[in-house]
Design a protein around this motif. Sequence first.
Motif, mmCIF file in Angstrom:
data_model
loop_
_atom_site.group_PDB
_atom_site.id
_atom_site.type_symbol
_atom_site.label_atom_id
_atom_site.label_comp_id
_atom_site.label_asym_id
_atom_site.label_seq_id
_atom_site.Cartn_x
_atom_site.Cartn_y
_atom_site.Cartn_z
ATOM 1 N N ASN A 141 0.810 -1.223 0.000
ATOM 2 C CA ASN A 141 0.000 0.000 0.000
ATOM 3 C C ASN A 141 0.846 1.277 0.000
ATOM 4 O OD1 ASN A 141 -2.520 -1.311 0.020
ATOM 5 N ND2 ASN A 141 -2.395 -1.619 2.223
ATOM 6 N N LEU A 142 2.168 1.131 -0.078
ATOM 7 C CA LEU A 142 3.066 2.287 -0.076
ATOM 8 C C LEU A 142 3.381 2.728 -1.502
ATOM 9 C CD1 LEU A 142 5.589 1.094 2.655
ATOM 10 C CD2 LEU A 142 3.849 2.875 2.896
ATOM 11 N N ASP A 143 3.605 4.040 -1.669
ATOM 12 C CA ASP A 143 3.996 4.542 -2.983
ATOM 13 C C ASP A 143 5.448 4.151 -3.276
ATOM 14 O OD1 ASP A 143 5.850 6.920 -2.269
ATOM 15 O OD2 ASP A 143 4.061 7.289 -1.062
ATOM 16 N N LEU A 144 5.855 4.254 -4.523
ATOM 17 C CA LEU A 144 7.189 3.826 -4.950
ATOM 18 C C LEU A 144 8.308 4.613 -4.264
ATOM 19 C CD1 LEU A 144 6.601 3.174 -8.752
ATOM 20 C CD2 LEU A 144 6.859 1.495 -6.915
ATOM 21 N N ASP A 145 8.123 5.921 -4.085
ATOM 22 C CA ASP A 145 9.152 6.733 -3.428
ATOM 23 C C ASP A 145 9.382 6.277 -1.984
ATOM 24 O OD1 ASP A 145 9.630 8.293 -5.673
ATOM 25 O OD2 ASP A 145 8.245 9.873 -5.054
ATOM 26 N N THR A 146 8.309 5.990 -1.279
ATOM 27 C CA THR A 146 8.430 5.528 0.109
ATOM 28 C C THR A 146 9.116 4.174 0.162
ATOM 29 O OG1 THR A 146 6.465 6.781 0.759
ATOM 30 C CG2 THR A 146 7.144 4.989 2.217
ATOM 31 N N LYS A 147 8.746 3.274 -0.722
ATOM 32 C CA LYS A 147 9.400 1.960 -0.772
ATOM 33 C C LYS A 147 10.900 2.112 -1.013
ATOM 34 C CE LYS A 147 5.427 -0.583 -2.563
ATOM 35 N NZ LYS A 147 4.881 -1.340 -3.700
ATOM 36 N N LYS A 148 11.266 3.033 -1.882
ATOM 37 C CA LYS A 148 12.679 3.265 -2.199
ATOM 38 C C LYS A 148 13.435 3.766 -0.958
ATOM 39 C CE LYS A 148 15.711 5.851 -5.265
ATOM 40 N NZ LYS A 148 15.816 6.884 -6.290
ATOM 41 N N ILE A 149 12.841 4.730 -0.236
ATOM 42 C CA ILE A 149 13.468 5.251 0.983
ATOM 43 C C ILE A 149 13.640 4.130 2.002
ATOM 44 C CG2 ILE A 149 13.149 6.780 2.984
ATOM 45 C CD1 ILE A 149 11.698 8.723 1.064
ATOM 46 N N LEU A 150 12.615 3.324 2.171
ATOM 47 C CA LEU A 150 12.685 2.236 3.157
ATOM 48 C C LEU A 150 13.810 1.261 2.821
ATOM 49 C CD1 LEU A 150 8.918 1.422 3.793
ATOM 50 C CD2 LEU A 150 10.463 2.776 5.204
#
Length: 182
Positions: A141-150
Amino acid sequence: MAKHKTLGQVFTPQWIISEILDSLGYNDENIIEKYILEPSSGDGAFLIEIVTRYIDVCLAKNFKIFEIREHLEKYIYAVEIDEIEYQKSIQNLNKLVKDKLGIEENLNWKLYNQNTLNFYKSHLNFFDFIVGNPPYIRIHNLDLDTKKILKQDFFFSEGTIDIYLSFFEMGFKMLKKEGLLG
């Protein structure tokens, strides 16, 4: 998609807020001049209790109103990504300060309307206390930018995870060596 899925909003009952703060010892003169953060503050439920306790301790120690105001503006931090909840928290805090201290004008709160993932790097090893109820968002449910940061910044970001794990890790990174996370 509902906010509880995309922003992980799960609001915390008062009794749990009190339990968490009590378990950390956030209830007597040891909280004076200590930095505290609520990294996903919602409408300010934790903040209301934090500010109430801080004011009560200051009043018991005979602080003047202007000193209490300076302390509230310096030591209490929060981050909230949702603009609506962020505005509610500021309104709730200003009302509390008006009711408890008679301060009419709004304080310069250290509340930030942004993503905590963009806030934490400038506050590493800074806080004495970090408290709250992290967002609960499944990775899908996370956007791509957030997944990348994580994936870039956090150890607990592989596989089918939930962002709350990264909030725990982020909390430890922002705490002073002797700081407490609740």
